[in-house]
Design a protein around this motif. Structure first.
Motif, PDB file in Angstrom:
ATOM      1  N   ASP A   1       0.846  -1.191   0.000  1.00 29.19           N
ATOM      2  CA  ASP A   1       0.000   0.000   0.000  1.00 29.19           C
ATOM      3  C   ASP A   1       0.884   1.243   0.000  1.00 29.19           C
ATOM      4  N   THR A   2       0.416   2.280  -0.684  1.00 26.53           N
ATOM      5  CA  THR A   2       1.114   3.558  -0.711  1.00 26.53           C
ATOM      6  C   THR A   2       0.120   4.631  -0.297  1.00 26.53           C
ATOM      7  N   GLU A   3       0.429   5.314   0.787  1.00 27.37           N
ATOM      8  CA  GLU A   3      -0.473   6.310   1.351  1.00 27.37           C
ATOM      9  C   GLU A   3       0.033   7.717   1.018  1.00 27.37           C
ATOM     10  N   TYR A   4      -0.876   8.578   0.568  1.00 24.54           N
ATOM     11  CA  TYR A   4      -0.530   9.953   0.204  1.00 24.54           C
ATOM     12  C   TYR A   4      -1.156  10.983   1.141  1.00 24.54           C
ATOM     13  N   THR A   5      -1.976  10.570   2.070  1.00 20.39           N
ATOM     14  CA  THR A   5      -2.658  11.489   2.972  1.00 20.39           C
ATOM     15  C   THR A   5      -1.638  12.315   3.753  1.00 20.39           C
ATOM     16  N   ASP A   6      -1.826  13.631   3.748  1.00 20.08           N
ATOM     17  CA  ASP A   6      -0.983  14.565   4.507  1.00 20.08           C
ATOM     18  C   ASP A   6      -1.611  14.713   5.894  1.00 20.08           C
ATOM     19  N   TRP A   7      -1.156  13.887   6.837  1.00 18.91           N
ATOM     20  CA  TRP A   7      -1.769  13.856   8.160  1.00 18.91           C
ATOM     21  C   TRP A   7      -1.583  15.169   8.912  1.00 18.91           C
ATOM     22  N   ASP A   8      -0.423  15.805   8.781  1.00 23.34           N
ATOM     23  CA  ASP A   8      -0.205  17.097   9.453  1.00 23.34           C
ATOM     24  C   ASP A   8      -1.113  18.168   8.872  1.00 23.34           C
TER      25      ASP A   8
END
Length: 179
Positions: free
Chosen positions: A157-164
């Motif tokens: 899996d590759t996650e792109y969500t910018d959590w900050d």
């Protein structure tokens, strides 16, 4: 505040995003109810909430049917108080102006169709979830990644969500909503 977080998800990234938002809001001492929209959401009483976050992911140019039904049924009532709409997509991980214009069109169409008028809309980057894809979806997603010049692991899996960035958005929205 008593806050509703209602979402629709296909591969699970939108659920993960909503749980993150819920944790932030609970930490800030808000009461939060997280609800995956489905048949059981029909009995929802929007008047129970002071504010709401709706989240859905874009697939093939539109949001999930369950979210369309939910927003059609409850959108006007939820729009009457502070509301944040999180539009989750892989396209928002990029900087392509045409993709961003398309994302704006998709949200506008959704709002026109449902009558939901959020006070704020945020585009949130999603994820490639190859561990959950069937053969055909994995092939299609690898093709999409290649067209966009992305290198992905077809076995992970590759996650792109910018959590900050999401933390800043939700914190600011809750602060403004609580005024």
């Amino acid at each position: 505040m008593n806050i509703l977080i209602a979402y629709a998800t296909t591969e699970g990234q939108t659920r993960k995003i909503c749980r993150f938002c819920a944790d932030l809001l609970i930490e800030a001492e808000h009461s939060v109810e997280v609800l995956q929209v489905s048949g059981r959401a029909r009995d929802l009483d929007p008047a129970r909430y002071d504010a709401s976050i709706l989240a859905a992911s874009v697939h093939i140019g539109r949001f999930q049917k369950d979210m369309v039904k939910f927003a059609t049924q409850h959108g006007a009532a939820l729009s009457a108080h502070p509301s944040l709409f999180l539009s989750v997509s892989l396209a928002s991980a990029g900087e392509d102006a045409e993709d961003w214009a398309e994302l704006e069109r998709i949200v506008a169409t959704f709002c026109d169709k449902t009558g939901y008028r959020p006070g704020q809309v945020e585009q949130v980057a999603g994820a490639f979830r190859f561990t959950g894809y069937d053969f055909f979806r994995a092939w299609a997603m690898r093709y999409i990644a290649a067209v966009k010049g992305e290198t992905v692991d077809p076995h992970g899996d590759t996650e792109y969500t910018d959590w900050d960035g999401l933390r800043r958005v939700v914190t600011a929205w809750a602060g403004a909503a609580g005024r």
